[in-house]
Write a protein that holds these residues in place. Structure first.
Motif, PDB file in Angstrom:
ATOM      1  N   TYR A 264      31.591  52.304 -36.901  1.00 64.27           N
ATOM      2  CA  TYR A 264      30.968  52.472 -35.214  1.00 64.27           C
ATOM      3  C   TYR A 264      32.111  53.098 -33.717  1.00 64.27           C
ATOM      4  CZ  TYR A 264      29.410  49.101 -31.088  1.00 64.27           C
ATOM      5  OH  TYR A 264      28.765  48.833 -30.084  1.00 64.27           O
TER       6      TYR A 264
ATOM      7  N   GLN B 195      30.515  55.329 -31.592  1.00 61.30           N
ATOM      8  CA  GLN B 195      30.933  55.230 -30.051  1.00 61.30           C
ATOM      9  C   GLN B 195      31.103  55.654 -28.712  1.00 61.30           C
ATOM     10  OE1 GLN B 195      28.111  52.780 -29.020  1.00 61.30           O
ATOM     11  NE2 GLN B 195      27.596  52.285 -30.833  1.00 61.30           N
TER      12      GLN B 195
ATOM     13  N   LEU C 111      31.051  55.874 -24.946  1.00 63.13           N
ATOM     14  CA  LEU C 111      31.072  54.703 -24.031  1.00 63.13           C
ATOM     15  C   LEU C 111      33.261  54.724 -24.168  1.00 63.13           C
ATOM     16  CD1 LEU C 111      28.400  54.169 -24.914  1.00 63.13           C
ATOM     17  CD2 LEU C 111      29.376  52.194 -25.409  1.00 63.13           C
TER      18      LEU C 111
ATOM     19  N   ILE D 112      33.700  49.174 -25.990  1.00 62.37           N
ATOM     20  CA  ILE D 112      33.680  48.826 -27.244  1.00 62.37           C
ATOM     21  C   ILE D 112      34.272  47.632 -27.858  1.00 62.37           C
ATOM     22  CG2 ILE D 112      34.507  50.051 -29.433  1.00 62.37           C
ATOM     23  CD1 ILE D 112      33.327  52.710 -28.484  1.00 62.37           C
TER      24      ILE D 112
END
Length: 72
Positions: free
Chosen positions: A52, A56, A61, A66
């Motif tokens: 993940y 991201q 991001l 995050i």
């Protein structure tokens, strides 16, 4: 001096050329950002969380966004 400039200088000093630096630097910075996420969380991340975080970071991001998403 910011992190990117410091890394560029270190890689240049180590003998890497502009092409190698240009292709490696984004990956190195994402690795460092992923480590920042782990440090902010204060624990090792699961395999799913690491994936993940990687996705991201590739989407652009920042670390704070995050971490906030992982904590919610």
């Amino acid at each position: 001096m910011d992190v990117e400039a410091l890394l560029r200088a270190a890689l240049r000093e180590a003998g890497y050329g502009p092409d190698a630096i240009g292709s490696a630097l984004p990956r190195i910075l994402r690795i460092l950002q992923a480590e920042d996420v782990r440090l902010e969380m204060g624990r090792p991340l699961s395999r799913k969380e690491r994936e993940y975080v990687r996705l991201q970071l590739e989407l652009g991001l920042n670390v704070a966004e995050i971490v906030a998403a992982l904590r919610s």
